[in-house]
Design an enzyme around this catalytic site. Structure first.
Site, short mmCIF file in Angstrom:
data_model
loop_
_atom_site.label_atom_id
_atom_site.label_comp_id
_atom_site.label_asym_id
_atom_site.label_seq_id
_atom_site.Cartn_x
_atom_site.Cartn_y
_atom_site.Cartn_z
N TYR A 162 -41.09 -46.99 82.12
CA TYR A 162 -39.74 -46.81 82.65
C TYR A 162 -38.76 -47.73 81.94
O TYR A 162 -37.68 -47.31 81.51
CB TYR A 162 -39.74 -47.09 84.15
CG TYR A 162 -38.35 -47.09 84.77
CD1 TYR A 162 -37.66 -45.91 84.97
CD2 TYR A 162 -37.75 -48.29 85.16
CE1 TYR A 162 -36.39 -45.91 85.53
CE2 TYR A 162 -36.49 -48.30 85.72
CZ TYR A 162 -35.82 -47.11 85.91
OH TYR A 162 -34.56 -47.12 86.45
N LYS A 166 -35.47 -46.76 79.54
CA LYS A 166 -34.10 -47.22 79.81
C LYS A 166 -33.56 -48.05 78.65
O LYS A 166 -32.37 -47.98 78.33
CB LYS A 166 -34.07 -48.03 81.11
CG LYS A 166 -34.25 -47.19 82.37
CD LYS A 166 -33.19 -46.12 82.52
CE LYS A 166 -33.24 -45.45 83.89
NZ LYS A 166 -32.23 -44.36 84.01
#
Length: 280
Positions: A162, A166
């Protein structure tokens, strides 16, 4: 005159949390808004929240769609153009820390989880940017991408896929911002810290009461959040609206605004999680 009068905005991932708050704020300040998500019931809750804010029903376009699919993206854009005639603002808010199907965590997560993470958190933004670009060029429009302080620079061993997605989103946003500013399109990024959306607790399997206790506990620890409280979705929505408002932020191009109550300046929560994270 409201600051978003005569503006048309698409807010992805607007069936709850930050996306819902952003949609309500933009619409309440004059924008015609397309809201979207995969869950029809939660999306209807967002629509009702917008209407409750005093917005005319004709100013809301509700589209149930999967933002990671080409068909979902095309439907989102075509329905907005059909209903409102143009696009001025794109808020790329949809994102998630997707749990591994086999329960693997940290760097043991499967490659399929890695690919899904990038498809949602990065690829969908790239695709939406490409598809909306000609419409935003006509209106000299705005793109606001919602990232996360998980992007770094501090390590995120509890969620490497994750956080990597990002971080890639941040760099893509910077690069695309310089590429598209010549067409009058501005791109900027918001990096939220902890926000009371349930996002940080669903992956940990916490129920509603446990989730509330988690956010309260994090806010009470100054080494985690110096401001002394977790953000509400509305706190992040106000930053999104600022960046979507050309009159207020015209000279900001390709920048990242971190809205985290000071967390990234102390980085105490990294040690907090590193100490308590379970081993595989």
């Amino acid at each position: 005159m409201a600051r978003f009068s005569d503006k048309v905005a698409i807010v992805t991932g607007s069936s709850n949390g930050i996306g819902r708050a952003a949609a309500v704020l933009l619409a309440s300040e004059g924008a015609k808004v397309t809201i979207t998500g995969r869950d029809s019931e939660r999306l209807e809750e967002t629509r009702q929240a917008v209407l409750k804010a005093g917005v005319a029903e004709s100013h809301v376009n509700s589209v149930v769609a999967d933002i990671t699919s080409a068909d979902g993206q095309d439907l989102l854009i075509s329905s907005t153009l059909e209903k409102f005639g143009k696009i001025d603002i794109l808020i790329n808010n949809a994102g998630a820390n997707i749990p591994d199907a086999n329960g693997k965590t940290r760097t043991e997560g499967g490659i399929d989880t890695f690919l899904k993470m990038f498809q949602l958190n990065l690829q969908s933004v790239v695709e939406m940017t490409q598809k909306v670009r000609p419409h935003l060029a006509k209106t000299r429009g705005e793109i606001v991408n919602v990232s996360s302080i998980a992007a770094g620079p501090a390590a995120q061993p509890q969620g490497p896929y994750y956080s990597s997605a990002k971080a890639a989103l941040d760099q893509y946003s910077r690069s695309a911002a310089i590429d598209l500013i010549s067409e009058g399109i501005r791109i900027n990024v918001v990096q939220p810290g902890f926000v009371e959306t349930g996002f940080s607790t669903v992956a940990r399997g916490l129920n509603a009461e446990e989730s509330a206790n988690f956010y309260s506990s994090m806010g009470a620890q100054p080494h985690c959040i110096p401001a002394g409280f977790c953000a509400k979705p509305e706190h992040i929505a106000s930053v999104i609206a600022f960046l979507a408002d050309r009159k207020a932020s015209e000279y900001i191009v390709g920048q990242t605004i971190t809205a985290d109550g000071g967390s990234t300046l102390v980085l105490g929560f990294h040690a907090h999680f590193a100490r308590k994270a379970p081993k595989n």
